[in-house]
Design an enzyme around this catalytic site. Sequence first.
Site, PDB file in Angstrom:
ATOM      1  N   ILE A   1      12.825 -18.521 -33.528  1.00 23.19           N
ATOM      2  CA  ILE A   1      11.697 -18.585 -34.452  1.00 23.19           C
ATOM      3  C   ILE A   1      10.613 -19.514 -33.930  1.00 23.19           C
ATOM      4  CG2 ILE A   1      10.993 -19.259 -36.782  1.00 23.19           C
ATOM      5  CD1 ILE A   1      13.789 -18.407 -37.724  1.00 23.19           C
TER       6      ILE A   1
ATOM      7  N   SER B   1      17.101 -23.909 -44.606  1.00 22.38           N
ATOM      8  CA  SER B   1      17.991 -22.744 -44.538  1.00 22.38           C
ATOM      9  C   SER B   1      18.445 -22.373 -45.940  1.00 22.38           C
ATOM     10  CB  SER B   1      19.217 -23.081 -43.681  1.00 22.38           C
ATOM     11  OG  SER B   1      20.186 -22.056 -43.748  1.00 22.38           O
TER      12      SER B   1
ATOM     13  N   TYR C   1      26.610 -28.013 -41.371  1.00 27.73           N
ATOM     14  CA  TYR C   1      25.254 -27.489 -41.216  1.00 27.73           C
ATOM     15  C   TYR C   1      24.574 -27.412 -42.581  1.00 27.73           C
ATOM     16  CZ  TYR C   1      21.488 -24.177 -40.160  1.00 27.73           C
ATOM     17  OH  TYR C   1      20.265 -23.562 -40.039  1.00 27.73           O
TER      18      TYR C   1
ATOM     19  N   LYS D   1      21.155 -29.469 -44.118  1.00 27.67           N
ATOM     20  CA  LYS D   1      19.970 -28.818 -44.679  1.00 27.67           C
ATOM     21  C   LYS D   1      19.713 -29.279 -46.113  1.00 27.67           C
ATOM     22  CE  LYS D   1      18.863 -26.466 -41.022  1.00 27.67           C
ATOM     23  NZ  LYS D   1      17.613 -26.758 -40.289  1.00 27.67           N
TER      24      LYS D   1
END
Length: 326
Positions: free
Chosen positions: A55, A185, A198, A202
């Site tokens: 991205i 996310s 993870y 976030k």
Amino acid sequence: MLTFLFISLFLLLLLTLLFKFITAEGDFTLISKKHVKKEAIEDKVVWITGASRGIGEVLAKQLASLGAKLILSARNEAELERVKKQLVGKYAPDEVKILPLDLASGEDSLKVAVEKAESFFPGAGVNYMIHNAAYERPKSKALEVSEESLKATFDINVLGTISLTRLLAPFMLKRGGGHFVVMSSAAGKTPAPGQAVYSASKYALNGYFHTLRSELCQEGIKVTVVCPGPIKTSNGTGSTSSKAFSDKHVSSERCAELTLIAATHGLKEVWISNQPVLAVMYLVQYMPTIGYWLMDKIGGKRVEAAAKKGNTYSLSLLFGGKNKSA
């Protein structure tokens, strides 16, 4: 007769909204904004971390085409040069700068990077800071994550990102404004079985940056938190070998476009995803009892599917069907 007409119009409206929701690539506020505001980007200095692939690379291309001045950062300098070569001559000949950066390198190193970024374009400091760099390991159970993986994830996703923000924000405040765009996310909004650390990183980013905006919005600091679900990228990040499965992912090009739409319209938080992830995000946000029940029901199955390289977004996980490998 009027009652029948009213009911018919109501049902038509309801069906239209349902169709839009089923086919949406983002939350309703985001998809109501149709285009990027070019005037909000043109001639602005935009610093992107994680710009060497995925991205980040796509964002660089789209921003260059909109007339932005770019600072591209990542750990891999060779990959940054590759991205720059694609831009120079095609979009912005003299307005792409390379700044190799390791977010886990410590505050002294990050301070030097900020000072360089602020000096690249005489008379113009960083207007947009796009926090795109992230560290993610293959899916595993929450109790099986190693201390090394835990530390690496938080060093890059949280501590490095926050430190970079703390060092850059004073320059923005001195100029009277700046905009942080944070690539979070869907895992920062909902449980993510197989991605506990993870997901935790976030959630931490969301909490920090929403608070930062609340503290500094009156002084010209804007924050846009972007929460993508599964994204299909050309380098394999977020994609699978199954065409049927990967077609359900939002493309990296569309994700980048929606991110820039969100930023240029000043949206505070946006969700980017196809179904069923988007529906789960709405459930967890507005009907948490049902949303968390749903995630509890599929949690163990999702980890097993990931171990077998299967479809971790399949509805069969909910209904107990066998998950086909991707």
